[in-house]
Design a protein around this motif. Structure first.
Motif, PDB file in Angstrom:
ATOM      1  N   TYR A  63     -45.023  41.457   0.513  1.00 49.38           N
ATOM      2  CA  TYR A  63     -44.646  42.740   1.086  1.00 49.38           C
ATOM      3  C   TYR A  63     -45.661  43.811   0.728  1.00 49.38           C
ATOM      4  O   TYR A  63     -46.108  43.901  -0.415  1.00 49.38           O
ATOM      5  N   TYR A  64     -46.009  44.628   1.707  1.00 52.69           N
ATOM      6  CA  TYR A  64     -46.980  45.685   1.458  1.00 52.69           C
ATOM      7  C   TYR A  64     -46.675  46.899   2.313  1.00 52.69           C
ATOM      8  O   TYR A  64     -45.930  46.838   3.287  1.00 52.69           O
ATOM      9  N   LEU A  65     -47.257  48.007   1.921  1.00 52.91           N
ATOM     10  CA  LEU A  65     -47.116  49.291   2.609  1.00 52.91           C
ATOM     11  C   LEU A  65     -48.491  49.702   3.118  1.00 52.91           C
ATOM     12  O   LEU A  65     -49.505  49.386   2.500  1.00 52.91           O
ATOM     13  N   HIS A  66     -48.541  50.416   4.220  1.00 52.91           N
ATOM     14  CA  HIS A  66     -49.781  51.031   4.688  1.00 52.91           C
ATOM     15  C   HIS A  66     -49.785  52.462   4.155  1.00 52.91           C
ATOM     16  O   HIS A  66     -49.039  53.305   4.651  1.00 52.91           O
ATOM     17  N   ILE A  67     -50.606  52.711   3.152  1.00 55.41           N
ATOM     18  CA  ILE A  67     -50.684  54.026   2.518  1.00 55.41           C
ATOM     19  C   ILE A  67     -51.978  54.714   2.971  1.00 55.41           C
ATOM     20  O   ILE A  67     -53.062  54.135   2.846  1.00 55.41           O
ATOM     21  N   PRO A  68     -51.898  55.962   3.491  1.00 62.18           N
ATOM     22  CA  PRO A  68     -53.123  56.669   3.853  1.00 62.18           C
ATOM     23  C   PRO A  68     -54.053  56.801   2.637  1.00 62.18           C
ATOM     24  O   PRO A  68     -53.613  57.140   1.534  1.00 62.18           O
ATOM     25  N   THR A  69     -55.337  56.490   2.859  1.00 61.10           N
ATOM     26  CA  THR A  69     -56.328  56.529   1.785  1.00 61.10           C
ATOM     27  C   THR A  69     -57.668  57.033   2.308  1.00 61.10           C
ATOM     28  O   THR A  69     -57.871  57.178   3.510  1.00 61.10           O
ATOM     29  N   VAL A  70     -58.578  57.252   1.372  1.00 58.73           N
ATOM     30  CA  VAL A  70     -59.960  57.590   1.698  1.00 58.73           C
ATOM     31  C   VAL A  70     -60.673  56.264   1.912  1.00 58.73           C
ATOM     32  O   VAL A  70     -60.983  55.561   0.976  1.00 58.73           O
ATOM     33  N   GLY A  71     -60.889  55.895   3.158  1.00 59.12           N
ATOM     34  CA  GLY A  71     -61.568  54.636   3.462  1.00 59.12           C
ATOM     35  C   GLY A  71     -60.606  53.465   3.567  1.00 59.12           C
ATOM     36  O   GLY A  71     -59.516  53.469   2.998  1.00 59.12           O
ATOM     37  N   TRP A  72     -61.037  52.467   4.313  1.00 54.66           N
ATOM     38  CA  TRP A  72     -60.229  51.267   4.554  1.00 54.66           C
ATOM     39  C   TRP A  72     -60.071  50.459   3.280  1.00 54.66           C
ATOM     40  O   TRP A  72     -61.046  50.089   2.630  1.00 54.66           O
ATOM     41  N   ASP A  73     -58.832  50.181   2.911  1.00 52.96           N
ATOM     42  CA  ASP A  73     -58.467  49.365   1.753  1.00 52.96           C
ATOM     43  C   ASP A  73     -59.158  49.802   0.468  1.00 52.96           C
ATOM     44  O   ASP A  73     -59.451  48.984  -0.398  1.00 52.96           O
ATOM     45  N   SER A  74     -59.405  51.098   0.323  1.00 52.35           N
ATOM     46  CA  SER A  74     -60.064  51.619  -0.877  1.00 52.35           C
ATOM     47  C   SER A  74     -59.082  51.788  -2.036  1.00 52.35           C
ATOM     48  O   SER A  74     -59.481  51.776  -3.186  1.00 52.35           O
ATOM     49  N   GLY A  75     -57.805  52.022  -1.720  1.00 51.26           N
ATOM     50  CA  GLY A  75     -56.821  52.307  -2.753  1.00 51.26           C
ATOM     51  C   GLY A  75     -56.873  53.747  -3.242  1.00 51.26           C
ATOM     52  O   GLY A  75     -56.081  54.144  -4.083  1.00 51.26           O
ATOM     53  N   ASP A  76     -57.787  54.559  -2.737  1.00 52.22           N
ATOM     54  CA  ASP A  76     -57.926  55.958  -3.153  1.00 52.22           C
ATOM     55  C   ASP A  76     -56.938  56.813  -2.370  1.00 52.22           C
ATOM     56  O   ASP A  76     -57.214  57.249  -1.254  1.00 52.22           O
ATOM     57  N   VAL A  77     -55.769  57.042  -2.967  1.00 55.28           N
ATOM     58  CA  VAL A  77     -54.682  57.771  -2.304  1.00 55.28           C
ATOM     59  C   VAL A  77     -54.757  59.281  -2.528  1.00 55.28           C
ATOM     60  O   VAL A  77     -53.911  60.016  -2.038  1.00 55.28           O
ATOM     61  N   ASP A  78     -55.746  59.738  -3.264  1.00 55.57           N
ATOM     62  CA  ASP A  78     -55.888  61.156  -3.586  1.00 55.57           C
ATOM     63  C   ASP A  78     -56.560  61.877  -2.415  1.00 55.57           C
ATOM     64  O   ASP A  78     -57.726  62.247  -2.474  1.00 55.57           O
ATOM     65  N   CYS A  79     -55.784  62.024  -1.316  1.00 54.83           N
ATOM     66  CA  CYS A  79     -56.348  62.602  -0.098  1.00 54.83           C
ATOM     67  C   CYS A  79     -55.261  63.337   0.683  1.00 54.83           C
ATOM     68  O   CYS A  79     -54.091  63.296   0.322  1.00 54.83           O
ATOM     69  N   VAL A  80     -55.684  63.993   1.755  1.00 54.72           N
ATOM     70  CA  VAL A  80     -54.801  64.851   2.543  1.00 54.72           C
ATOM     71  C   VAL A  80     -54.911  64.493   4.028  1.00 54.72           C
ATOM     72  O   VAL A  80     -55.987  64.197   4.530  1.00 54.72           O
ATOM     73  N   LEU A  81     -53.761  64.537   4.718  1.00 58.19           N
ATOM     74  CA  LEU A  81     -53.710  64.477   6.181  1.00 58.19           C
ATOM     75  C   LEU A  81     -53.098  65.791   6.647  1.00 58.19           C
ATOM     76  O   LEU A  81     -52.073  66.223   6.118  1.00 58.19           O
ATOM     77  N   ALA A  82     -53.721  66.416   7.643  1.00 58.25           N
ATOM     78  CA  ALA A  82     -53.234  67.700   8.133  1.00 58.25           C
ATOM     79  C   ALA A  82     -53.567  67.849   9.610  1.00 58.25           C
ATOM     80  O   ALA A  82     -54.315  67.046  10.175  1.00 58.25           O
ATOM     81  N   ARG A  83     -53.012  68.884  10.211  1.00 56.58           N
ATOM     82  CA  ARG A  83     -53.190  69.131  11.634  1.00 56.58           C
ATOM     83  C   ARG A  83     -54.670  69.125  12.021  1.00 56.58           C
ATOM     84  O   ARG A  83     -55.505  69.639  11.303  1.00 56.58           O
ATOM     85  N   GLY A  84     -54.937  68.489  13.160  1.00 60.99           N
ATOM     86  CA  GLY A  84     -56.290  68.408  13.682  1.00 60.99           C
ATOM     87  C   GLY A  84     -56.984  67.094  13.356  1.00 60.99           C
ATOM     88  O   GLY A  84     -58.009  66.781  13.938  1.00 60.99           O
ATOM     89  N   MET A  85     -56.421  66.332  12.427  1.00 61.66           N
ATOM     90  CA  MET A  85     -57.056  65.057  12.076  1.00 61.66           C
ATOM     91  C   MET A  85     -56.657  63.987  13.093  1.00 61.66           C
ATOM     92  O   MET A  85     -55.588  64.054  13.693  1.00 61.66           O
ATOM     93  N   ASN A  86     -57.516  62.992  13.255  1.00 58.77           N
ATOM     94  CA  ASN A  86     -57.287  61.924  14.221  1.00 58.77           C
ATOM     95  C   ASN A  86     -57.906  60.650  13.663  1.00 58.77           C
ATOM     96  O   ASN A  86     -59.128  60.492  13.714  1.00 58.77           O
ATOM     97  N   ASN A  87     -57.070  59.761  13.104  1.00 58.18           N
ATOM     98  CA  ASN A  87     -57.577  58.505  12.554  1.00 58.18           C
ATOM     99  C   ASN A  87     -56.415  57.543  12.291  1.00 58.18           C
ATOM    100  O   ASN A  87     -55.247  57.885  12.516  1.00 58.18           O
TER     101      ASN A  87
END
Length: 170
Positions: A63-87
């Motif tokens: 079992y796994y979760l898709h967690i937003p991160t800096v880069g693909w499968d980096s594990g770096d969760v110290d990031c932000v998603l906000a209006r205007g982003m597209n990814n």
């Protein structure tokens, strides 16, 4: 402590010292306001945008979760998603907002007004359920991410959704 957190802490410490120094100058209130703006600007510059997601295993290798991160499968969760982003990080967020918070968003990877409203709704739900005290600002950042429930995927079942949700690390 991550490199980004050290950079943010150092920048904010410097800016806080400047704000205190400015308050002691003649016309201190006006000077402190300028320094306060600089602190807010330093915070915004220090934030790193989530650009993808990582598969974060939960409870077992299946079992796994898709967690937003800096880069693909980096594990770096110290990031932000906000209006205007597209990814794809936004897409992972939208899928969890729909499954775990019943938001009914189009899963298009675009962080627009509807996604911002959905994040605010999730932040209100989190605050009411856990008394988390997080800001209801419509941004997915480290404070929201800590409490946020993500949709669970099943590796043994072709990576399909399980229909369940969980906080990462719980």
């Amino acid at each position: 402590m991550s490199k980004n957190k050290r950079r943010v802490a150092g920048t904010l410490t410097l800016m806080t010292m400047l704000a205190l120094w400015a308050a002691l100058l003649p016309g201190g209130a006006a000077q402190a306001g300028v320094a306060g703006t600089a602190v807010a600007h330093a915070r915004a510059e220090a934030e790193v945008g989530c650009t993808s997601f990582s598969n974060m295993f939960q409870r077992s290798p299946a079992y796994y979760l898709h967690i937003p991160t800096v880069g693909w499968d980096s594990g770096d969760v110290d990031c932000v998603l906000a209006r205007g982003m597209n990814n794809v990080g936004v897409l992972a967020l939208q899928e969890s907002l729909n499954r775990c918070y019943g938001q009914g968003l189009a899963t298009d990877g675009q962080f627009g007004a509807n996604t911002e409203r959905a994040v605010r709704n999730a932040q209100n739900i989190i605050n009411s359920q856990y008394n988390a005290g997080i800001a209801v600002d419509g941004r997915y950042g480290p404070q929201t991410a800590f409490w946020f429930h993500h949709q669970i995927y099943d590796h043994n079942n072709g990576g399909y959704h399980t229909g369940a949700c969980s906080r990462w690390g719980w």
